[in-house]
Design a protein around this motif. Structure first.
Motif, PDB file in Angstrom:
ATOM      1  N   ALA A  18       0.832  -1.208   0.000  1.00  0.00           N
ATOM      2  CA  ALA A  18       0.000   0.000   0.000  1.00  0.00           C
ATOM      3  C   ALA A  18       0.866   1.258   0.000  1.00  0.00           C
ATOM      4  O   ALA A  18       0.636   2.195  -0.780  1.00  0.00           O
ATOM      5  CB  ALA A  18      -0.931  -0.006   1.207  1.00  0.00           C
ATOM      6  N   THR A  19       1.883   1.286   0.865  1.00  0.00           N
ATOM      7  CA  THR A  19       2.766   2.447   0.928  1.00  0.00           C
ATOM      8  C   THR A  19       3.690   2.493  -0.279  1.00  0.00           C
ATOM      9  O   THR A  19       3.970   3.570  -0.820  1.00  0.00           O
ATOM     10  CB  THR A  19       3.596   2.420   2.224  1.00  0.00           C
ATOM     11  N   ARG A  20       4.153   1.339  -0.717  1.00  0.00           N
ATOM     12  CA  ARG A  20       5.042   1.295  -1.878  1.00  0.00           C
ATOM     13  C   ARG A  20       4.359   1.887  -3.115  1.00  0.00           C
ATOM     14  O   ARG A  20       4.960   2.636  -3.878  1.00  0.00           O
ATOM     15  CB  ARG A  20       5.471  -0.142  -2.161  1.00  0.00           C
ATOM     16  N   GLU A  21       3.100   1.554  -3.306  1.00  0.00           N
ATOM     17  CA  GLU A  21       2.364   2.087  -4.454  1.00  0.00           C
ATOM     18  C   GLU A  21       2.275   3.607  -4.388  1.00  0.00           C
ATOM     19  O   GLU A  21       2.429   4.297  -5.403  1.00  0.00           O
ATOM     20  CB  GLU A  21       0.965   1.474  -4.502  1.00  0.00           C
ATOM     21  N   LYS A  22       2.044   4.136  -3.189  1.00  0.00           N
ATOM     22  CA  LYS A  22       1.974   5.590  -3.022  1.00  0.00           C
ATOM     23  C   LYS A  22       3.344   6.232  -3.267  1.00  0.00           C
ATOM     24  O   LYS A  22       3.444   7.316  -3.857  1.00  0.00           O
ATOM     25  CB  LYS A  22       1.476   5.934  -1.622  1.00  0.00           C
ATOM     26  N   ALA A  23       4.399   5.566  -2.798  1.00  0.00           N
ATOM     27  CA  ALA A  23       5.754   6.092  -2.986  1.00  0.00           C
ATOM     28  C   ALA A  23       6.112   6.136  -4.471  1.00  0.00           C
ATOM     29  O   ALA A  23       6.666   7.133  -4.962  1.00  0.00           O
ATOM     30  CB  ALA A  23       6.758   5.234  -2.224  1.00  0.00           C
ATOM     31  N   ILE A  24       5.793   5.078  -5.193  1.00  0.00           N
ATOM     32  CA  ILE A  24       6.095   5.039  -6.622  1.00  0.00           C
ATOM     33  C   ILE A  24       5.238   6.048  -7.377  1.00  0.00           C
ATOM     34  O   ILE A  24       5.706   6.703  -8.320  1.00  0.00           O
ATOM     35  CB  ILE A  24       5.894   3.608  -7.162  1.00  0.00           C
ATOM     36  N   GLU A  25       4.000   6.216  -6.944  1.00  0.00           N
ATOM     37  CA  GLU A  25       3.138   7.226  -7.551  1.00  0.00           C
ATOM     38  C   GLU A  25       3.735   8.618  -7.363  1.00  0.00           C
ATOM     39  O   GLU A  25       3.731   9.444  -8.284  1.00  0.00           O
ATOM     40  CB  GLU A  25       1.745   7.156  -6.926  1.00  0.00           C
ATOM     41  N   LYS A  26       4.275   8.873  -6.177  1.00  0.00           N
ATOM     42  CA  LYS A  26       4.918  10.162  -5.927  1.00  0.00           C
ATOM     43  C   LYS A  26       6.177  10.307  -6.775  1.00  0.00           C
ATOM     44  O   LYS A  26       6.427  11.368  -7.361  1.00  0.00           O
ATOM     45  CB  LYS A  26       5.264  10.306  -4.442  1.00  0.00           C
ATOM     46  N   LEU A  27       6.965   9.253  -6.839  1.00  0.00           N
ATOM     47  CA  LEU A  27       8.181   9.274  -7.652  1.00  0.00           C
ATOM     48  C   LEU A  27       7.860   9.597  -9.105  1.00  0.00           C
ATOM     49  O   LEU A  27       8.510  10.444  -9.732  1.00  0.00           O
ATOM     50  CB  LEU A  27       8.882   7.920  -7.559  1.00  0.00           C
ATOM     51  N   ASP A  28       6.862   8.941  -9.644  1.00  0.00           N
ATOM     52  CA  ASP A  28       6.505   9.141 -11.049  1.00  0.00           C
ATOM     53  C   ASP A  28       5.902  10.513 -11.312  1.00  0.00           C
ATOM     54  O   ASP A  28       5.812  10.939 -12.471  1.00  0.00           O
ATOM     55  CB  ASP A  28       5.523   8.052 -11.496  1.00  0.00           C
ATOM     56  N   SER A  29       5.496  11.205 -10.249  1.00  0.00           N
ATOM     57  CA  SER A  29       4.895  12.534 -10.399  1.00  0.00           C
ATOM     58  C   SER A  29       5.903  13.663 -10.226  1.00  0.00           C
ATOM     59  O   SER A  29       5.549  14.840 -10.373  1.00  0.00           O
ATOM     60  CB  SER A  29       3.761  12.713  -9.377  1.00  0.00           C
ATOM     61  N   ILE A  30       7.156  13.325  -9.899  1.00  0.00           N
ATOM     62  CA  ILE A  30       8.168  14.360  -9.690  1.00  0.00           C
ATOM     63  C   ILE A  30       8.379  15.165 -10.969  1.00  0.00           C
ATOM     64  O   ILE A  30       8.543  14.613 -12.054  1.00  0.00           O
ATOM     65  CB  ILE A  30       9.504  13.740  -9.232  1.00  0.00           C
ATOM     66  N   ALA A  90      21.365  22.662  -6.370  1.00  0.00           N
ATOM     67  CA  ALA A  90      20.237  21.850  -6.816  1.00  0.00           C
ATOM     68  C   ALA A  90      19.380  21.646  -5.578  1.00  0.00           C
ATOM     69  O   ALA A  90      19.886  21.651  -4.457  1.00  0.00           O
ATOM     70  CB  ALA A  90      20.708  20.519  -7.382  1.00  0.00           C
ATOM     71  N   TYR A  91      18.077  21.468  -5.762  1.00  0.00           N
ATOM     72  CA  TYR A  91      17.232  21.311  -4.582  1.00  0.00           C
ATOM     73  C   TYR A  91      15.937  20.587  -4.938  1.00  0.00           C
ATOM     74  O   TYR A  91      15.526  20.533  -6.103  1.00  0.00           O
ATOM     75  CB  TYR A  91      16.913  22.670  -3.947  1.00  0.00           C
ATOM     76  N   TYR A  92      15.327  20.039  -3.905  1.00  0.00           N
ATOM     77  CA  TYR A  92      14.004  19.423  -4.035  1.00  0.00           C
ATOM     78  C   TYR A  92      12.999  20.319  -3.336  1.00  0.00           C
ATOM     79  O   TYR A  92      13.239  20.777  -2.217  1.00  0.00           O
ATOM     80  CB  TYR A  92      13.983  18.034  -3.394  1.00  0.00           C
ATOM     81  N   ASN A  93      11.876  20.584  -4.000  1.00  0.00           N
ATOM     82  CA  ASN A  93      10.813  21.384  -3.411  1.00  0.00           C
ATOM     83  C   ASN A  93       9.624  20.476  -3.112  1.00  0.00           C
ATOM     84  O   ASN A  93       8.942  20.022  -4.034  1.00  0.00           O
ATOM     85  CB  ASN A  93      10.391  22.501  -4.366  1.00  0.00           C
ATOM     86  N   PRO A  94       9.362  20.184  -1.840  1.00  0.00           N
ATOM     87  CA  PRO A  94       8.265  19.262  -1.517  1.00  0.00           C
ATOM     88  C   PRO A  94       6.891  19.835  -1.819  1.00  0.00           C
ATOM     89  O   PRO A  94       5.928  19.083  -1.990  1.00  0.00           O
ATOM     90  CB  PRO A  94       8.444  19.030  -0.013  1.00  0.00           C
ATOM     91  N   GLN A  95       6.789  21.168  -1.916  1.00  0.00           N
ATOM     92  CA  GLN A  95       5.482  21.788  -2.097  1.00  0.00           C
ATOM     93  C   GLN A  95       4.975  21.729  -3.530  1.00  0.00           C
ATOM     94  O   GLN A  95       3.806  22.012  -3.783  1.00  0.00           O
ATOM     95  CB  GLN A  95       5.519  23.228  -1.586  1.00  0.00           C
ATOM     96  N   ASP A  96       5.848  21.376  -4.471  1.00  0.00           N
ATOM     97  CA  ASP A  96       5.358  21.074  -5.818  1.00  0.00           C
ATOM     98  C   ASP A  96       5.976  19.782  -6.352  1.00  0.00           C
ATOM     99  O   ASP A  96       5.850  19.466  -7.531  1.00  0.00           O
ATOM    100  CB  ASP A  96       5.598  22.239  -6.787  1.00  0.00           C
ATOM    101  N   ASN A  97       6.641  19.051  -5.450  1.00  0.00           N
ATOM    102  CA  ASN A  97       7.228  17.752  -5.798  1.00  0.00           C
ATOM    103  C   ASN A  97       8.131  17.879  -7.021  1.00  0.00           C
ATOM    104  O   ASN A  97       7.969  17.169  -8.018  1.00  0.00           O
ATOM    105  CB  ASN A  97       6.124  16.716  -6.055  1.00  0.00           C
ATOM    106  N   SER A  98       9.101  18.784  -6.919  1.00  0.00           N
ATOM    107  CA  SER A  98       9.991  19.021  -8.060  1.00  0.00           C
ATOM    108  C   SER A  98      11.454  18.891  -7.661  1.00  0.00           C
ATOM    109  O   SER A  98      11.849  19.244  -6.548  1.00  0.00           O
ATOM    110  CB  SER A  98       9.750  20.417  -8.647  1.00  0.00           C
ATOM    111  N   VAL A  99      12.241  18.369  -8.587  1.00  0.00           N
ATOM    112  CA  VAL A  99      13.697  18.347  -8.483  1.00  0.00           C
ATOM    113  C   VAL A  99      14.225  19.435  -9.401  1.00  0.00           C
ATOM    114  O   VAL A  99      13.877  19.487 -10.583  1.00  0.00           O
ATOM    115  CB  VAL A  99      14.261  16.974  -8.885  1.00  0.00           C
ATOM    116  N   ASN A 100      15.071  20.304  -8.849  1.00  0.00           N
ATOM    117  CA  ASN A 100      15.535  21.483  -9.575  1.00  0.00           C
ATOM    118  C   ASN A 100      17.059  21.455  -9.696  1.00  0.00           C
ATOM    119  O   ASN A 100      17.767  21.508  -8.689  1.00  0.00           O
ATOM    120  CB  ASN A 100      15.094  22.750  -8.847  1.00  0.00           C
ATOM    121  N   ILE A 101      17.546  21.353 -10.920  1.00  0.00           N
ATOM    122  CA  ILE A 101      18.980  21.313 -11.198  1.00  0.00           C
ATOM    123  C   ILE A 101      19.334  22.616 -11.903  1.00  0.00           C
ATOM    124  O   ILE A 101      19.013  22.813 -13.081  1.00  0.00           O
ATOM    125  CB  ILE A 101      19.354  20.111 -12.087  1.00  0.00           C
ATOM    126  N   LEU A 102      19.968  23.528 -11.188  1.00  0.00           N
ATOM    127  CA  LEU A 102      20.211  24.868 -11.717  1.00  0.00           C
ATOM    128  C   LEU A 102      21.429  24.897 -12.637  1.00  0.00           C
ATOM    129  O   LEU A 102      22.359  24.093 -12.506  1.00  0.00           O
ATOM    130  CB  LEU A 102      20.397  25.851 -10.562  1.00  0.00           C
TER     131      LEU A 102
END
Length: 283
Positions: A18-30, A90-102
């Protein structure tokens, strides 16, 4: 890299499906924001004609303040980055689930066109893996795939995750970088989790190449964290910075991985040896 991280999550046997599915869903939404944004601020109404340097700086600051105030109660523009892309960061923004590579980090020891695969993975590769891992550290894990502060963990998995994080915290608490000081494990837990996650992801990619040069990879990883410093500055970082000290970002991180021991034939009694049962990588 996202695919490799997905395989990592699928291999975590302490998580329920159950948690793994949510984690992968979050990963795929980055969202991946790389180099520079597609959307640029419009400065056409800003005039700097005839102004001194100081007045130009003040005019730009005033323009930006008025722009920001004008967005109060307005819909958020997800295309805005809101950062200086020339920063070496570089940073991760949890509020929009984004990885930012400047743009600013894509040079020197992190990324060059003439790098080998090993150097690339040991440089910008681990940085990107680190930022992805922030989506699943003790802070990022509190946000869902859409950037909302929401619990997507089962009670059982959240307890197991906290236990793993506590082991990492306890290990860092034992490290004495300078006489009279210990590492505040709770302060650095998020960055330490991400450091280890980034290296684990790159080692998973490396495992696909039978001729991979692990020595070159580990040396490049050490290179990106080297710095000249003063004792006073290091003490300040130790007590204030959520990142582990740079030498610990190398040493304490690499102690967690068997590939490091095999590459340098590290044995019990050696200074870098950490017994398997004491290794604390959360992911």
């Amino acid at each position: 890299m996202i695919g490799t991280y997905r395989e990592m999550l699928q291999g975590e046997d302490w998580m329920t499906e159950a948690t793994r599915e949510k984690a992968i869903e979050k990963l795929d939404s980055i969202q991946i924001h790389a180099v520079y944004p597609d959307y640029w601020y419009d400065y056409s109404d800003l005039s700097l004609d005839g102004l001194s340097y100081w007045d130009c700086v003040e005019a730009v600051k005033d323009f930006q303040t008025r722009r920001d105030r004008g967005r109060t109660n307005q819909e958020v523009n997800p295309q805005e980055w809101g950062v200086n892309i020339l920063e070496t960061n570089a940073y991760y923004n949890p509020q929009d689930n984004s990885v930012n590579i400047l743009l600013g980090i894509l040079g020197d020891e992190f990324y060059r066109d003439d790098m080998t695969e090993e150097e690339m993975l040991g440089g910008i590769g681990v940085v990107i893996g680190h930022e992805i891992s922030h989506a699943f550290d003790t802070a990022g894990a509190q946000f869902d795939k859409d950037g909302n502060l929401a619990n997507w963990w089962t009670e059982e998995d959240l307890a197991a995750f906290a236990e793993r994080a506590d082991r990492l915290i306890a290990y860092y608490d034992t490290i004495i970088p300078f006489e009279g000081y210990t590492v505040p494990g709770r302060n650095v837990q998020g960055e330490a989790i991400a450091d280890m996650g980034g290296v684990k992801c790159m080692l998973a990619i490396a495992a696909e190449d039978p001729d991979f040069d692990y020595d070159s990879f580990f040396r490049q990883f050490a290179t990106i964290w080297r710095r000249l410093s003063t004792y006073e500055y290091e003490v300040d970082c130790l007590t204030q910075d959520p990142h582990p000290l740079h030498f610990l970002r190398t040493n304490a991180t690499l102690q967690q991985f068997e590939e490091f021991y095999e590459t340098y034939d590290i044995q019990p009694g050696d200074g870098m040896y950490l017994a398997p049962e004491k290794r604390v990588a959360v992911w």
